[in-house]
Design an enzyme around this catalytic site. Sequence first.
Site, mmCIF file in Angstrom:
data_model
loop_
_atom_site.group_PDB
_atom_site.id
_atom_site.type_symbol
_atom_site.label_atom_id
_atom_site.label_comp_id
_atom_site.label_asym_id
_atom_site.label_seq_id
_atom_site.Cartn_x
_atom_site.Cartn_y
_atom_site.Cartn_z
ATOM 1 N N LEU A 131 11.281 1.163 7.074
ATOM 2 C CA LEU A 131 10.672 1.633 5.836
ATOM 3 C C LEU A 131 11.460 2.817 5.288
ATOM 4 O O LEU A 131 11.861 3.702 6.048
ATOM 5 C CB LEU A 131 9.227 2.063 6.091
ATOM 6 C CG LEU A 131 8.449 2.506 4.853
ATOM 7 C CD1 LEU A 131 8.196 1.322 3.931
ATOM 8 C CD2 LEU A 131 7.127 3.149 5.251
ATOM 9 N N LYS A 138 6.612 -1.993 1.841
ATOM 10 C CA LYS A 138 5.430 -1.398 2.494
ATOM 11 C C LYS A 138 4.224 -2.323 2.311
ATOM 12 O O LYS A 138 3.334 -2.075 1.488
ATOM 13 C CB LYS A 138 5.154 -0.004 1.941
ATOM 14 C CG LYS A 138 4.222 0.832 2.831
ATOM 15 C CD LYS A 138 4.203 2.271 2.353
ATOM 16 C CE LYS A 138 3.241 3.123 3.180
ATOM 17 N NZ LYS A 138 3.704 3.320 4.565
ATOM 18 N N GLU A 162 12.090 2.210 14.255
ATOM 19 C CA GLU A 162 11.202 3.270 13.763
ATOM 20 C C GLU A 162 9.938 3.287 14.596
ATOM 21 O O GLU A 162 9.744 2.456 15.480
ATOM 22 C CB GLU A 162 10.877 3.040 12.288
ATOM 23 C CG GLU A 162 10.237 1.694 12.003
ATOM 24 C CD GLU A 162 10.151 1.375 10.518
ATOM 25 O OE1 GLU A 162 10.200 2.312 9.696
ATOM 26 O OE2 GLU A 162 10.030 0.185 10.176
ATOM 27 N N TYR A 184 0.828 -1.196 0.000
ATOM 28 C CA TYR A 184 0.000 0.000 0.000
ATOM 29 C C TYR A 184 0.868 1.253 0.000
ATOM 30 O O TYR A 184 2.065 1.193 0.263
ATOM 31 C CB TYR A 184 -0.954 0.008 1.197
ATOM 32 C CG TYR A 184 -0.311 0.381 2.525
ATOM 33 C CD1 TYR A 184 -0.506 1.646 3.071
ATOM 34 C CD2 TYR A 184 0.478 -0.526 3.232
ATOM 35 C CE1 TYR A 184 0.074 2.005 4.287
ATOM 36 C CE2 TYR A 184 1.052 -0.181 4.442
ATOM 37 C CZ TYR A 184 0.852 1.081 4.971
ATOM 38 O OH TYR A 184 1.421 1.435 6.161
ATOM 39 N N ARG A 212 -8.413 -20.524 -1.579
ATOM 40 C CA ARG A 212 -7.287 -20.234 -0.695
ATOM 41 C C ARG A 212 -6.171 -21.244 -0.906
ATOM 42 O O ARG A 212 -6.407 -22.448 -0.917
ATOM 43 C CB ARG A 212 -7.743 -20.265 0.772
ATOM 44 C CG ARG A 212 -6.630 -19.951 1.782
ATOM 45 C CD ARG A 212 -7.186 -20.025 3.204
ATOM 46 N NE ARG A 212 -6.160 -19.675 4.193
ATOM 47 C CZ ARG A 212 -5.282 -20.537 4.709
ATOM 48 N NH1 ARG A 212 -5.308 -21.807 4.315
ATOM 49 N NH2 ARG A 212 -4.388 -20.138 5.598
#
Length: 287
Positions: A207, A151, A183, A33, A101
């Site tokens: 990140l 991310k 972070e 995302y 699945r």
Amino acid sequence: MTRTVFVNGAYVPENEAKISIFDRGFLMADGVYEVTSVLQGKLIDFEGHAVRLERSLNELDMGMPCTLDELLEIHRELVRVNEIDEGLVYLQITRGSDGDRDFAFPDPETTKPTLVLFTQSKPGMANSAASQKGAKIISIEDIRWGRRDIKTVQLLYPSMGKMMAKKVGCDDAWMVEEGFVTEGTSNNAYIVKGNKIITRGLSNDILHGITRAAVLRMAKEAQMEVEERSFTIEEAKEADEAFTTSASAFVMPVVEIDGATMGDGTPGPIAKRLREIYLDESLKKAI
């Protein structure tokens, strides 16, 4: 007012948006995302977010469902139809669904990625009360997987970290691994000592923040000294000031870490100045 959202090529009312229950984003957190801020109806740092999106997809061997030009147009259209002046555009791409699945990836030749975007209106985001007050931080152990540079939508532990902070009357948590701060739960972390800005260097451990890159570049252009290295919570407590950066909060001053007050308990001058510079310069380049 019902938002218009984007789902797999179509603009639809949010209450009509549908995704398969077999989508791998839902079943496996198999997705990435990005969040792009909107100020004065314009996108902030869109190019940086687009480049990082492509990198995340490549690292997971996932396809891009459209061109970057098409992605930009979708962002702009959602901002327009939802009348966003200040807010966010959330983008998510998952590996999609082949109808059941399975741990094995579906065939990319027959299964298209899922692409979803929606907006969030956040009036007053640029001059938020939180940024004027500053954030209170706690430290928690970092037990996430080893590829935090991608991310992904695997955000359970960061969400738990925010709840740990909330339960003790604080705003956020900094994660610590092998004695050093990695972070924040949704941001990059910094301390200031003797006018020197200190933040952990880039690696798979954190990140690669788009706001981080912009703020550090602007700090150097403003003749501020920057040192990229790891630091401990104890060092942070003794620092002159501290702050975080993220796409949704820009530069957020930190006024307390694990109960220790930073300076006089108000946002520090470097954090405040960097926030001013970032907002000013980013608006000039917004699209």
